[in-house]
Design an enzyme around this catalytic site. Structure first.
Site, PDB file in Angstrom:
ATOM      1  N   ARG A   1      19.234   7.631   8.746  1.00 34.06           N
ATOM      2  CA  ARG A   1      18.242   8.701   9.499  1.00 34.06           C
ATOM      3  C   ARG A   1      18.955   9.189  10.560  1.00 34.06           C
ATOM      4  O   ARG A   1      19.699   8.520  11.141  1.00 34.06           O
ATOM      5  CB  ARG A   1      16.765   8.060   9.759  1.00 34.06           C
ATOM      6  CG  ARG A   1      17.085   6.954  10.936  1.00 34.06           C
ATOM      7  CD  ARG A   1      15.810   6.182  10.986  1.00 34.06           C
ATOM      8  NE  ARG A   1      15.885   5.249  12.027  1.00 34.06           N
ATOM      9  CZ  ARG A   1      15.034   4.276  12.243  1.00 34.06           C
ATOM     10  NH1 ARG A   1      14.103   3.914  11.393  1.00 34.06           N
ATOM     11  NH2 ARG A   1      15.250   3.288  13.281  1.00 34.06           N
TER      12      ARG A   1
ATOM     13  N   ASN B   1      13.443   8.014  -8.871  1.00 32.73           N
ATOM     14  CA  ASN B   1      13.930   7.556 -10.140  1.00 32.73           C
ATOM     15  C   ASN B   1      14.374   8.614 -11.015  1.00 32.73           C
ATOM     16  O   ASN B   1      14.874   8.658 -11.990  1.00 32.73           O
ATOM     17  CB  ASN B   1      12.921   6.800 -10.908  1.00 32.73           C
ATOM     18  CG  ASN B   1      11.839   7.460 -11.165  1.00 32.73           C
ATOM     19  OD1 ASN B   1      11.160   8.127 -10.409  1.00 32.73           O
ATOM     20  ND2 ASN B   1      11.122   7.215 -12.422  1.00 32.73           N
TER      21      ASN B   1
ATOM     22  N   HIS C   1       0.920  -1.084   0.058  1.00 31.94           N
ATOM     23  CA  HIS C   1       0.001  -0.008  -0.011  1.00 31.94           C
ATOM     24  C   HIS C   1       0.720   1.292   0.034  1.00 31.94           C
ATOM     25  O   HIS C   1       1.933   1.551   0.700  1.00 31.94           O
ATOM     26  CB  HIS C   1      -1.004  -0.003   1.188  1.00 31.94           C
ATOM     27  CG  HIS C   1      -0.449  -0.527   2.618  1.00 31.94           C
ATOM     28  ND1 HIS C   1      -1.288  -1.418   3.447  1.00 31.94           N
ATOM     29  CD2 HIS C   1       0.863  -0.631   2.893  1.00 31.94           C
ATOM     30  CE1 HIS C   1      -0.264  -1.534   4.326  1.00 31.94           C
ATOM     31  NE2 HIS C   1       0.784  -1.235   4.012  1.00 31.94           N
TER      32      HIS C   1
END
Length: 228
Positions: A206, A152, A129
């Site tokens: 991160r 991309n 999803h």
């Protein structure tokens, strides 16, 4: 496009040949489409161009398929597909967009709000999803978490992403092409991956969480509005 008389005649002939169309409402199928027996075509489905639907598949409701081959026992619910190949046992939808030059292999699951463009998705992979997979080569038994993007396009060039067999892409991962994620590798949720990830590795990209305790009381950045 065909007129309504031609539309009904085509649908009636398909039913006689063994195609199940429980309700003709909104169903448009042009003569160039080939449908095998025991296919179910649900209301609101439009099949155009050189499209072929193989035995046992369920198309719709509300699917738009053009110039695409669909394998056996595949379910395309609220799916749009163009100039692509979809294998056997695929489940797709609702709200899926398969753009041209995509190849979806057998037993792939594509969930709600997913877009696939110019990509190959190999057997058994799952795109559950809220994903964009563009210009990518995805191996077998790959799992994408919610909210992932293959990045991309850099504004000038489009590059490809490679995700090898068995990889696990954590939720909200950005894969910045050109990049390769190795076999059985993992990316941590919330990572932006800009370098190749070796086989059997975990990539974490991160910043470390920082908590400023009592910051609201000290800074008072705004006055909260409480509503009932």
């Amino acid at each position: 496009m065909i007129n309504n008389y031609e539309r009904l005649e085509i649908l009636e002939n398909l039913v006689k040949s063994g195609v199940e169309i429980p309700c003709f409402d909104g169903v448009i199928i042009v003569p160039s489409v080939k449908i095998e027996k025991n296919v179910v075509v649900m209301p609101g489905t439009i099949l155009l161009g050189v499209t072929k639907i193989s035995e046992g598949s369920i198309i719709g409701p509300n699917s738009y398929i053009a110039d695409t081959t669909v394998g056996r026992n595949t379910k395309l619910n609220n799916t749009q597909a163009f100039n692509s190949e979809i294998g056997d046992g695929v489940t797709s939808g609702p709200f899926v967009h398969i753009r041209p030059n995509s190849k979806i292999a057998d037993n792939v699951h594509i969930g709600n709000f997913v877009e696939v463009k110019n990509s190959t998705i190999d057997e058994g992979s799952k795109l559950p999803h809220l994903l964009y997979v563009g210009d990518s080569d995805v191996g077998k038994d790959v799992n994408f978490g919610c909210g992932c993007v293959t990045v991309n396009y850099d504004g000038r060039n489009k590059s490809r992403t490679v995700v090898k067999d068995g990889a696990f892409i954590g939720c909200n991962t950005n894969l910045v092409a050109p990049v390769t994620v190795g076999e059985n590798a993992f990316t941590a949720a919330g990572s932006t991956i800009t370098e190749d990830v070796p086989d059997n590795s975990l990539a974490v990209a991160r910043s470390r969480q920082s908590v400023k305790e009592n910051w609201v009381n000290v800074k008072k950045p705004y006055k909260r509005q409480h509503t009932k």
